[in-house]
Design a protein around this motif. Structure first.
Motif: not given
Length: 450
Positions: A275-294
């Motif tokens: 659950k922790e890994f999936n939450s991080f993965k989904e948050r990273l993809e969401f930030d990438k769509m918004l252009g806020r990912a690393p």
């Protein structure tokens, strides 16, 4: 690789087996040394007689010093003898030097057995001199008898301390102390009997001395009870922390390898990690769509994969430490439980005093205080909201020990154990409290109905 991994484990078990095999002899030697120290004090300062204020002419401070030493060495001898008996029970009987069914002992073993018997006889002879005298009195604490009113208060206090140090549990009891708190029932109401006894004590010319003796009894009971309560709390906690940090922790950290033992000790930890890994993965993809990912994630899919791999390794290391910590908790709690049992076994007389102290404290409360405590405990442990508390407690205990929290077991426990507790409470109220304090039961019913 497997050979190098098993080498420290074999060495550890070999050293542990050697230490366990030598424990009976080591404990007996320590008890024997303590008995020798007591005998040396008797020979040098008390003309070979028992250590007491009647055996020699010493000042109060000197006597207090010798009595402190006597208590220390008596405690060491008793504890080490208990360790000797327990360790001999655990050690394989074929290694015994005292008895062997085949009667094939070597001359060296026979000589060693004779030495052990001589030491035990000497220890028993020394300890026998300081065993409490058997008395018909039920007093649990000593009473200092005041023979001369002109004697200073400090001398009386020192005499009382000397009697306490020798563990002489004697003294005269009043009629009120002769019966247990649970047995104070009769034909006449207790209030009338209490008034008559109070008038009788007031008219007694020795009532002042009895009041002083009663106060000293109460003070000694309180001090002994508080000391035992602190020991029962502090000793297991310190044992748990010390063993976990300095004994079990280094051993588990040395032999625990996630590649072999596994990262997760149970499936619930694995689900939490996913659950922790999936939450991080989904948050990273969401930030990438918004252009806020690393930046490394925005550049390519390889960068995204690298971030996910680093997060997976971080989660694996964290849950591996959690699994190893659960193993440490199991053994550390076992050590704490053993320490708790040792405190109870080595302080049996103090346990009786603590039980008497609790009885007097509980039954000495006012009726409203008794009713308040009963309602508080029943609502907390067997009330309407208690299942939630039991559920949190059981889940926390399972997580502490690294066990999967079985919902079926938790629900079964909640459905049975509070019911048993409620039955015990009701039986205690009906069987004991209703006889001793009917007014408290009436107050409890009135408070519970409002």
């Amino acid at each position: 690789m497997s050979s190098s991994f098993m080498t420290p484990i074999r060495r550890y078990f070999r050293n542990a087996n050697r230490w366990l095999t030598q424990t009976p002899e080591r404990a007996l030697d320590q008890a024997y040394d303590a008995a020798l120290m007591i005998k040396a004090i008797e020979d040098q300062h008390f003309n070979g007689e028992k250590i007491s204020r009647h055996a020699g002419r010493h000042t109060e401070n000197v006597l207090a010093y010798f009595e402190t030493e006597l208590r220390k060495y008596l405690k060491i001898a008793e504890v080490r003898l208990t360790e000797f008996k327990a360790s001999r029970f655990v050690v394989d009987s074929t290694n015994s030097t005292l008895y062997n069914r085949s009667m094939t002992l070597t001359p060296g073993d026979r000589e060693k057995a004779d030495i052990i018997l001589e030491k035990l006889q000497f220890i028993d002879a020394v300890l026998e001199r300081y065993k409490p005298e058997v008395s018909r009195s039920k007093a649990l604490v000593p009473v200092a008898q005041v023979q001369n009113p002109n004697v200073s208060a400090r001398a009386n206090a020192n005499a009382y301390s000397a009697q306490r140090s020798q563990q002489v549990y004697a003294g005269d009891l009043s009629e009120e102390d002769d019966n247990s708190v649970l047995d104070k029932t009769g034909v006449l109401p207790r209030s009338i009997l209490g008034t008559l006894n109070r008038i009788k004590r007031d008219l007694d010319p020795n009532s002042e001395q009895e009041v002083v003796q009663t106060f000293r009894n109460s003070k000694a009971k309180t001090l002994i009870s508080m000391r035992l309560i602190l020991l029962l709390i502090i000793v297991p906690l310190l044992t748990q922390q010390f063993s976990r940090t300095f004994v079990i922790g280094p051993i588990v950290d040395r032999i625990w390898e996630p590649e072999k033992q596994g990262i997760f000790i149970n499936f619930e930890l694995e689900e939490e990690a996913l659950k922790e890994f999936n939450s991080f993965k989904e948050r990273l993809e969401f930030d990438k769509m918004l252009g806020r990912a690393p930046d490394i994630a925005n550049e390519s899919a390889a960068g995204m994969e690298k971030l996910l791999q680093e997060k997976a390794q971080e989660i694996a290391a964290s849950y591996s430490r959690t699994s190893a910590g659960a193993v440490k908790n199991v053994f550390a709690d076992l050590f704490a439980l053993i320490a708790f049992a040792i405190v109870l076994i080595t302080n049996r007389r103090d346990v009786e005093i603590l039980k008497n102290f609790i009885d007097e404290t509980v039954y000495g409360l006012s009726d409203s205080a008794k009713a308040f405590i009963i309602i508080l405990f029943t609502d907390m442990f067997v009330g309407f909201h208690s299942p939630h508390g039991w559920e949190v407690l059981l889940e926390g205990m399972a997580r502490h020990l690294g066990l999967p929290a079985s919902r079926d077991f938790i629900f079964l426990f909640i459905a049975t154990f509070p019911v048993i507790l409620d039955t015990i409470f009701k039986y205690w109220i009906f069987r004991y409290l209703n006889r001793i304090s009917p007014s408290a039961v009436a107050t409890y019913k009135n408070m519970n109905e409002t």
